[in-house]
Design a protein around this motif. Structure first.
Motif, PDB file in Angstrom:
ATOM      1  N   SER A   1       0.845  -1.202   0.000  1.00 29.28           N
ATOM      2  CA  SER A   1       0.000   0.000   0.000  1.00 29.28           C
ATOM      3  C   SER A   1       0.877   1.248   0.000  1.00 29.28           C
ATOM      4  O   SER A   1       2.078   1.167   0.228  1.00 29.28           O
ATOM      5  CB  SER A   1      -0.903   0.012   1.232  1.00 29.28           C
ATOM      6  OG  SER A   1      -0.121  -0.044   2.406  1.00 29.28           O
TER       7      SER A   1
ATOM      8  N   TRP B   1      -2.036   7.528  -7.767  1.00 27.72           N
ATOM      9  CA  TRP B   1      -2.636   8.286  -6.654  1.00 27.72           C
ATOM     10  C   TRP B   1      -2.713   9.768  -7.007  1.00 27.72           C
ATOM     11  O   TRP B   1      -3.607  10.487  -6.577  1.00 27.72           O
ATOM     12  CB  TRP B   1      -1.841   8.069  -5.370  1.00 27.72           C
ATOM     13  CG  TRP B   1      -2.318   8.920  -4.233  1.00 27.72           C
ATOM     14  CD1 TRP B   1      -1.650   9.923  -3.613  1.00 27.72           C
ATOM     15  CD2 TRP B   1      -3.609   8.855  -3.598  1.00 27.72           C
ATOM     16  NE1 TRP B   1      -2.429  10.483  -2.636  1.00 27.72           N
ATOM     17  CE2 TRP B   1      -3.645   9.857  -2.603  1.00 27.72           C
ATOM     18  CE3 TRP B   1      -4.742   8.057  -3.784  1.00 27.72           C
ATOM     19  CZ2 TRP B   1      -4.745  10.073  -1.788  1.00 27.72           C
ATOM     20  CZ3 TRP B   1      -5.856   8.279  -2.975  1.00 27.72           C
ATOM     21  CH2 TRP B   1      -5.849   9.273  -1.991  1.00 27.72           C
TER      22      TRP B   1
ATOM     23  N   LEU C   1       5.735   0.363  -6.984  1.00 26.93           N
ATOM     24  CA  LEU C   1       5.303   1.585  -6.292  1.00 26.93           C
ATOM     25  C   LEU C   1       5.339   2.764  -7.262  1.00 26.93           C
ATOM     26  O   LEU C   1       4.560   3.704  -7.138  1.00 26.93           O
ATOM     27  CB  LEU C   1       6.216   1.870  -5.097  1.00 26.93           C
ATOM     28  CG  LEU C   1       5.839   1.148  -3.803  1.00 26.93           C
ATOM     29  CD1 LEU C   1       6.850   1.463  -2.716  1.00 26.93           C
ATOM     30  CD2 LEU C   1       4.438   1.504  -3.341  1.00 26.93           C
TER      31      LEU C   1
ATOM     32  N   GLN D   1      -2.519  -3.896 -10.188  1.00 22.66           N
ATOM     33  CA  GLN D   1      -2.623  -2.472  -9.888  1.00 22.66           C
ATOM     34  C   GLN D   1      -3.509  -1.737 -10.891  1.00 22.66           C
ATOM     35  O   GLN D   1      -4.342  -0.932 -10.516  1.00 22.66           O
ATOM     36  CB  GLN D   1      -1.215  -1.848  -9.872  1.00 22.66           C
ATOM     37  CG  GLN D   1      -0.351  -2.397  -8.751  1.00 22.66           C
ATOM     38  CD  GLN D   1       1.086  -1.917  -8.865  1.00 22.66           C
ATOM     39  OE1 GLN D   1       1.963  -2.626  -9.327  1.00 22.66           O
ATOM     40  NE2 GLN D   1       1.341  -0.695  -8.451  1.00 22.66           N
TER      41      GLN D   1
ATOM     42  N   VAL E   1      -6.491   3.355  -6.557  1.00 25.54           N
ATOM     43  CA  VAL E   1      -5.572   3.368  -5.414  1.00 25.54           C
ATOM     44  C   VAL E   1      -6.358   3.624  -4.138  1.00 25.54           C
ATOM     45  O   VAL E   1      -6.143   2.960  -3.117  1.00 25.54           O
ATOM     46  CB  VAL E   1      -4.458   4.435  -5.599  1.00 25.54           C
ATOM     47  CG1 VAL E   1      -3.560   4.496  -4.373  1.00 25.54           C
ATOM     48  CG2 VAL E   1      -3.621   4.116  -6.835  1.00 25.54           C
TER      49      VAL E   1
ATOM     50  N   THR F   1       1.882   2.900  -8.558  1.00 25.82           N
ATOM     51  CA  THR F   1       0.860   3.365  -7.604  1.00 25.82           C
ATOM     52  C   THR F   1       0.993   4.863  -7.318  1.00 25.82           C
ATOM     53  O   THR F   1      -0.009   5.560  -7.176  1.00 25.82           O
ATOM     54  CB  THR F   1       0.988   2.598  -6.269  1.00 25.82           C
ATOM     55  OG1 THR F   1       1.236   1.237  -6.555  1.00 25.82           O
ATOM     56  CG2 THR F   1      -0.276   2.707  -5.458  1.00 25.82           C
ATOM     57  N   GLU F   2       2.235   5.328  -7.216  1.00 15.69           N
ATOM     58  CA  GLU F   2       2.447   6.741  -6.837  1.00 15.69           C
ATOM     59  C   GLU F   2       1.808   7.712  -7.850  1.00 15.69           C
ATOM     60  O   GLU F   2       1.017   8.580  -7.454  1.00 15.69           O
ATOM     61  CB  GLU F   2       3.948   7.015  -6.684  1.00 15.69           C
ATOM     62  CG  GLU F   2       4.551   6.330  -5.454  1.00 15.69           C
ATOM     63  CD  GLU F   2       6.071   6.135  -5.494  1.00 15.69           C
ATOM     64  OE1 GLU F   2       6.612   5.559  -4.544  1.00 15.69           O
ATOM     65  OE2 GLU F   2       6.699   6.555  -6.501  1.00 15.69           O
TER      66      GLU F   2
ATOM     67  N   PHE G   1      -5.325   0.330  -2.496  1.00 12.27           N
ATOM     68  CA  PHE G   1      -3.892   0.349  -2.176  1.00 12.27           C
ATOM     69  C   PHE G   1      -3.496   1.379  -1.124  1.00 12.27           C
ATOM     70  O   PHE G   1      -2.389   1.886  -1.142  1.00 12.27           O
ATOM     71  CB  PHE G   1      -3.069   0.512  -3.469  1.00 12.27           C
ATOM     72  CG  PHE G   1      -3.295  -0.614  -4.437  1.00 12.27           C
ATOM     73  CD1 PHE G   1      -2.931  -1.912  -4.093  1.00 12.27           C
ATOM     74  CD2 PHE G   1      -3.904  -0.390  -5.660  1.00 12.27           C
ATOM     75  CE1 PHE G   1      -3.160  -2.973  -4.964  1.00 12.27           C
ATOM     76  CE2 PHE G   1      -4.138  -1.446  -6.554  1.00 12.27           C
ATOM     77  CZ  PHE G   1      -3.765  -2.740  -6.194  1.00 12.27           C
TER      78      PHE G   1
END
Ligand code: UDP
Length: 476
Positions: free
Chosen positions: A209, A393, A386, A409, A453, A389-390, A457
């Motif tokens: 996460s 977001w 990551l 993801q 996300v 994900t970053e 996440f």
């Protein structure tokens, strides 16, 4: 062993992002955890306090755990260079790569066991019956037996894995299996990474996460993004827009001051102020295929809008002696850039960010991800990215390879675009060009990405899965 101090952070800070129902569930689970654990400690043991996704995640989860009234602690084991050579070997093998081709036999097992026995000697006197001990990654698996003998619950968590096994993964699992098999529970990031011999009753799938309040992910007003990139010498903005005295929030909550940087751009010169940026942020690792991104982008320049520029951003690896491969990969990218026609060279920027201040580095990455129009992650292999994900977001449209954890993801066409074959540079170039040409699609994918996300996440989901795991352990 060394203790890592983590200050509590109230769960309130995280749950303010959610609708009331989700916020109350998190609060109820926090209460459940307090009751279940009844004063027992949740220990986390790993090999490093900083650097890498695991340390980043532990920092956030422990802080929220403590804020929720659970006594969570973090200790980092001590090892010898020989021990870390062996565990790095296991790490590479688990990714399916031959690594240094060294042995993993009885002699290596003796070194591994001896180091962990020493660590247990100082750790176990602190562990009480009923405590939960989360052992992270191959470096700690050999502690399972000792932890169980002390009457605590031993959980072993692997943050790495590979969808399809090969002879190398088999070799690593042969080494780890005798330890991991005895754990009260094992945790993997995705089902495909779980070896066949794992008892499904003791298995938990917990994807990583992201913490929206870390330096890398904190909201930044556009003016701060611009000032940061100008001051770092990355984007060509007027000096008066350079935000003299610009500050950022460090992970420990204190304030940092952005230094003025020059020379971070290795090729392509400073990025024009009106350019639309296609960005990949990665370590200089062959599996991230920075070179492929460069050639794929340059080969499709004719189809790209005239204001599209590529930024390939990674850590400054020159002079860092423990990462010779990093410098090699970066050199390789520079060589590929030199072969480009002049008009392409102007639009491809290789950037190396200083790593001596990790919070400043995180802040610059945050600004870059927010400034980008499209973010790409064209990895040939990825455990869980990551770097995917970053930007998701941050509401960015992401184009990423359909490999490893990235498949969990991104939902293709809803929260990003997946590349079926990461080696297909033509397809990559075309997809990026078409996304740049379609602002409506980009906006829709960006919005879908942020929602994805938020749904799956963030830390509350992660902590709730831990509480469910603790409930099962205590019931046993
Ligand atoms: N990263 C960074 N600076 C860099 C390159 C990477 O801070 O110059 C960060 C990136 O933002 C991400 C992490 O390093 O948080 C990489 O994690 P990921 O899971 O994407 O890949 P890994 O490097 O663990 O294979």
């Amino acid at each position: 062993m060394r203790d890592v101090e983590v200050d509590p952070i109230s769960l309130e800070r995280l749950v303010q992002l959610f609708e009331p129902e989700r916020a109350s569930l998190a609060a109820a689970k926090a209460e459940e955890a307090q009751k279940l654990l009844d004063g027992s400690i949740v220990w986390n043991v790993n090999a490093t306090a900083s650097g890498g996704g695991v340390a980043e995640m532990l920092q956030a989860l422990l802080a929220y755990g403590r804020g929720a009234g659970v006594d969570t602690r973090w200790v980092v084991l001590d090892g010898t260079p020989e021990f870390f050579t062996i565990t790095k070997r296991i790490h590479n093998l688990l990714h399916g790569s031959a690594g240094d081709r060294g042995p993993l036999g009885d002699a290596e097992r003796r070194v591994y066991d001896d180091v962990l026995a020493d660590n247990l000697e100082s750790f176990l006197p602190r562990v009480r019956r009923g405590d939960v001990v989360l052992l992270h990654d191959p470096q700690t698996a050999g502690m399972v037996d000792g932890v169980r003998a002390a009457g605590a619950h031993a959980v072993w968590r692997s943050h790495i894995g590979r969808d399809i096994t090969n002879e190398h993964t088999d070799q690593a699992w042969d080494f780890l299996r005798p330890y991991a098999e005895k754990a009260d529970a094992v945790v993997f990031s995705r089902d495909d990474y779980v070896p066949q011999w794992v008892d499904r009753d003791r298995l938990c799938i917990v994807p990583p996460s992201l913490d929206p309040f870390s330096t890398k992910n904190l909201d930044l007003p556009t003016a701060d993004v611009d000032a940061t990139l100008a001051r770092a010498g990355l984007v060509d903005l007027d000096p008066h827009e350079r935000g003299e005295g610009l500050t950022f929030t460090r992970r420990d909550g204190t304030s940092g001051r952005l230094r003025e940087h020059e020379g971070l751009i290795i090729t392509g010169g400073i990025v024009p102020r009106d350019a639309r940026v296609v960005l990949q942020v990665s370590r200089w690792d062959r599996l991230k295929d920075m070179r492929g991104v460069l050639t794929g982008f340059a080969a499709h320049l004719d189809e790209m809008p005239a204001d599209a520029h590529l930024m390939l951003v990674g850590p400054d690896v020159y002079g860092v002696s423990d990462d010779p491969e990093g410098a090699e990969v970066l050199d390789d990218c520079v060589a590929a850039w030199r072969e480009l026609p002049a008009e392409a060279q102007e639009r491809v920027h290789l950037v190396a960010l200083p790593m001596d201040d990790v919070d400043e580095n995180a802040h610059i990455v945050n600004a870059l991800q927010r400034h980008a129009t499209v973010v790409v992650q064209k990895s040939l292999f990825e455990g869980f990215g990551l770097t995917v994900t970053e930007p998701m977001w941050k509401g960015k449209p992401v184009v990423a390879s359909k490999v490893g954890g990235i498949q969990d993801q991104i939902v293709d066409g809803e929260s990003g675009l997946l590349l079926l074959d990461p080696a297909d540079l033509d397809a990559f170039g075309r997809v990026v060009a078409s996304l740049l040409a379609d602002e409506e699609l980009a906006a829709r994918l960006g919005a879908g990405a942020r929602e994805r996300v938020r749904d799956r996440f963030l830390g509350d989901r992660h902590l709730i899965q831990y509480v469910d795991l603790f409930r099962n352990l205590v019931a046993k």
